[in-house]
Motif scaffolding. Sequence first.
Motif, PDB file in Angstrom:
ATOM      1  N   ALA A   1       0.839  -1.194   0.000  1.00  0.00           N
ATOM      2  CA  ALA A   1       0.000   0.000   0.000  1.00  0.00           C
ATOM      3  C   ALA A   1       0.873   1.243   0.000  1.00  0.00           C
ATOM      4  N   VAL A   2       0.425   2.262  -0.702  1.00  0.00           N
ATOM      5  CA  VAL A   2       1.041   3.585  -0.656  1.00  0.00           C
ATOM      6  C   VAL A   2      -0.005   4.532  -0.068  1.00  0.00           C
ATOM      7  N   ASP A   3       0.315   5.138   1.062  1.00  0.00           N
ATOM      8  CA  ASP A   3      -0.594   6.061   1.737  1.00  0.00           C
ATOM      9  C   ASP A   3      -0.127   7.483   1.447  1.00  0.00           C
ATOM     10  N   LEU A   4      -0.837   8.162   0.566  1.00  0.00           N
ATOM     11  CA  LEU A   4      -0.456   9.516   0.137  1.00  0.00           C
ATOM     12  C   LEU A   4      -0.990  10.550   1.120  1.00  0.00           C
ATOM     13  N   GLY A   5      -0.182  11.590   1.382  1.00  0.00           N
ATOM     14  CA  GLY A   5      -0.595  12.579   2.374  1.00  0.00           C
ATOM     15  C   GLY A   5      -0.780  11.917   3.719  1.00  0.00           C
ATOM     16  N   ALA A   6       0.144  11.018   4.068  1.00  0.00           N
ATOM     17  CA  ALA A   6      -0.034  10.138   5.224  1.00  0.00           C
ATOM     18  C   ALA A   6      -0.007  10.871   6.553  1.00  0.00           C
ATOM     19  N   GLY A   7       0.588  12.053   6.600  1.00  0.00           N
ATOM     20  CA  GLY A   7       0.611  12.819   7.845  1.00  0.00           C
ATOM     21  C   GLY A   7       1.301  12.045   8.961  1.00  0.00           C
ATOM     22  N   THR A   8       0.624  11.898  10.090  1.00  0.00           N
ATOM     23  CA  THR A   8       1.200  11.208  11.243  1.00  0.00           C
ATOM     24  C   THR A   8       0.964   9.708  11.205  1.00  0.00           C
ATOM     25  N   GLY A   9       0.443   9.201  10.099  1.00  0.00           N
ATOM     26  CA  GLY A   9       0.326   7.759   9.929  1.00  0.00           C
ATOM     27  C   GLY A   9      -0.895   7.122  10.552  1.00  0.00           C
ATOM     28  N   LYS A  10      -1.952   7.888  10.784  1.00  0.00           N
ATOM     29  CA  LYS A  10      -3.167   7.312  11.364  1.00  0.00           C
ATOM     30  C   LYS A  10      -3.656   6.113  10.559  1.00  0.00           C
ATOM     31  N   LEU A  11      -3.812   6.301   9.256  1.00  0.00           N
ATOM     32  CA  LEU A  11      -4.279   5.207   8.411  1.00  0.00           C
ATOM     33  C   LEU A  11      -3.140   4.245   8.088  1.00  0.00           C
ATOM     34  N   SER A  12      -1.934   4.775   7.905  1.00  0.00           N
ATOM     35  CA  SER A  12      -0.793   3.924   7.561  1.00  0.00           C
ATOM     36  C   SER A  12      -0.611   2.800   8.574  1.00  0.00           C
ATOM     37  N   TRP A  13      -0.613   3.151   9.868  1.00  0.00           N
ATOM     38  CA  TRP A  13      -0.372   2.145  10.898  1.00  0.00           C
ATOM     39  C   TRP A  13      -1.542   1.177  11.020  1.00  0.00           C
ATOM     40  N   ALA A  14      -2.759   1.646  10.742  1.00  0.00           N
ATOM     41  CA  ALA A  14      -3.904   0.729  10.763  1.00  0.00           C
ATOM     42  C   ALA A  14      -3.749  -0.341   9.689  1.00  0.00           C
ATOM     43  N   LEU A  15      -3.173   0.031   8.550  1.00  0.00           N
ATOM     44  CA  LEU A  15      -2.926  -0.940   7.478  1.00  0.00           C
ATOM     45  C   LEU A  15      -1.765  -1.861   7.839  1.00  0.00           C
ATOM     46  N   VAL A  16      -0.723  -1.310   8.465  1.00  0.00           N
ATOM     47  CA  VAL A  16       0.386  -2.146   8.927  1.00  0.00           C
ATOM     48  C   VAL A  16      -0.125  -3.206   9.896  1.00  0.00           C
ATOM     49  N   ASP A  17      -0.990  -2.804  10.811  1.00  0.00           N
ATOM     50  CA  ASP A  17      -1.540  -3.742  11.791  1.00  0.00           C
ATOM     51  C   ASP A  17      -2.311  -4.879  11.138  1.00  0.00           C
ATOM     52  N   ARG A  18      -2.733  -4.666   9.895  1.00  0.00           N
ATOM     53  CA  ARG A  18      -3.473  -5.702   9.161  1.00  0.00           C
ATOM     54  C   ARG A  18      -2.586  -6.438   8.164  1.00  0.00           C
ATOM     55  N   GLY A  19      -1.292  -6.303   8.338  1.00  0.00           N
ATOM     56  CA  GLY A  19      -0.363  -7.118   7.570  1.00  0.00           C
ATOM     57  C   GLY A  19       0.108  -6.540   6.261  1.00  0.00           C
ATOM     58  N   LEU A  20      -0.159  -5.270   5.980  1.00  0.00           N
ATOM     59  CA  LEU A  20       0.251  -4.684   4.715  1.00  0.00           C
ATOM     60  C   LEU A  20       1.661  -4.109   4.798  1.00  0.00           C
ATOM     61  N   GLU A  21       2.313  -4.082   3.670  1.00  0.00           N
ATOM     62  CA  GLU A  21       3.614  -3.425   3.521  1.00  0.00           C
ATOM     63  C   GLU A  21       3.314  -2.007   3.032  1.00  0.00           C
ATOM     64  N   VAL A  22       3.471  -1.025   3.912  1.00  0.00           N
ATOM     65  CA  VAL A  22       2.959   0.323   3.671  1.00  0.00           C
ATOM     66  C   VAL A  22       4.107   1.311   3.468  1.00  0.00           C
ATOM     67  N   THR A  23       3.984   2.133   2.422  1.00  0.00           N
ATOM     68  CA  THR A  23       4.869   3.285   2.245  1.00  0.00           C
ATOM     69  C   THR A  23       4.041   4.536   2.515  1.00  0.00           C
ATOM     70  N   ALA A  24       4.390   5.247   3.577  1.00  0.00           N
ATOM     71  CA  ALA A  24       3.686   6.468   3.959  1.00  0.00           C
ATOM     72  C   ALA A  24       4.399   7.653   3.313  1.00  0.00           C
ATOM     73  N   VAL A  25       3.687   8.365   2.441  1.00  0.00           N
ATOM     74  CA  VAL A  25       4.265   9.465   1.669  1.00  0.00           C
ATOM     75  C   VAL A  25       3.677  10.786   2.152  1.00  0.00           C
ATOM     76  N   ASP A  26       4.536  11.743   2.467  1.00  0.00           N
ATOM     77  CA  ASP A  26       4.064  13.063   2.881  1.00  0.00           C
ATOM     78  C   ASP A  26       5.189  14.068   2.642  1.00  0.00           C
ATOM     79  N   PRO A  27       4.853  15.320   2.289  1.00  0.00           N
ATOM     80  CA  PRO A  27       5.906  16.324   2.104  1.00  0.00           C
ATOM     81  C   PRO A  27       6.464  16.869   3.409  1.00  0.00           C
ATOM     82  N   SER A  28       5.829  16.561   4.543  1.00  0.00           N
ATOM     83  CA  SER A  28       6.256  17.114   5.828  1.00  0.00           C
ATOM     84  C   SER A  28       7.145  16.146   6.584  1.00  0.00           C
TER      85      SER A  28
END
Length: 301
Positions: A76-103
């Motif tokens: 999964a690629v989480d665009l505008g991931a910010g502090t990773g609210k959704l990113s970590w929820a996907l990690v917890d479900r077994g996904l390989e996540v790239t969190a992308v954000d300009p900040s």
Amino acid sequence: MPEPQTPQDPPIPPLSARDEPRFRDLARKQALAGAFQEQGEHYDRLRPGYPDAVLEAILARVPVREADGMACGPRAVDLGAGTGKLSWALVDRGLEVTAVDPSVAMLETARRRDPSTATNAALPSAAARAPGPSAGTLTTRVATAEATGLPTGSAELVTVAQAWHWFDARAASAEVARLLTAGGVLALVWNRLDVTIPWVHRLSRIMHAGDVHREDFRPTVGPELELRGRGVQQWEDPMPTQDVIDLARTRSYVITAPAERRARVFANLDWYLHEHLGHAPGSTIAVPYRTDWFMYRAVRG
């Protein structure tokens, strides 16, 4: 102790005629978007996560990925991931996540949540960490949604939570279509205060919440993407009254306002919750939310 009585507010006006937030001009949009970059701690503590039912509905539409003839967790690629609210929820479900954000600051907050499983791919040449046999992993990447620098066809799922309206929709749509594998899906997700409830509608007005959309709103996307499903989940987030007041600190209007105006917003919220609605200071109230989600597939020629 009995629950406080909610005074009768006047009927709420029509919720909105907007499909998405409006900005005076591009410069104002960029200024408001940039306001979040140093608000990672407030945002992470005060903004809610995403309901399990929404995550399950999204993941049910993600294609199975195989590696060496075996099924494995989707990428999964989480665009505008910010502090990773959704990113970590996907990690917890077994996904390989790239969190992308300009900040950088936002992504640092995301990494602090669980540094043992997070890596930093700030440079385009940095490699993501390989996933474990059953758990997901998080890699962070400093980049924009319109130009991630990630390989073509590198994700079965692209997600955007609370952020699509900050992007250039046409450029971001093209980038999403490039990132998705055949059969891959894009999920656009918004948590919003449930302003169909009168007291919440007034709360959002005092807070200057800008994420009030028309009931049947549709995000703007480019021709590369086609809508394949949508849903709405209503739910509640229990919060101490002071946290409800502080929630205004995560709103772009308040972040960019002069100190005197910010103080007035906080004072008005204090009055509304504790005097008008009658909640005891420090008590916990259930804040009603609704989560809108939209699923897209790339249009292949």
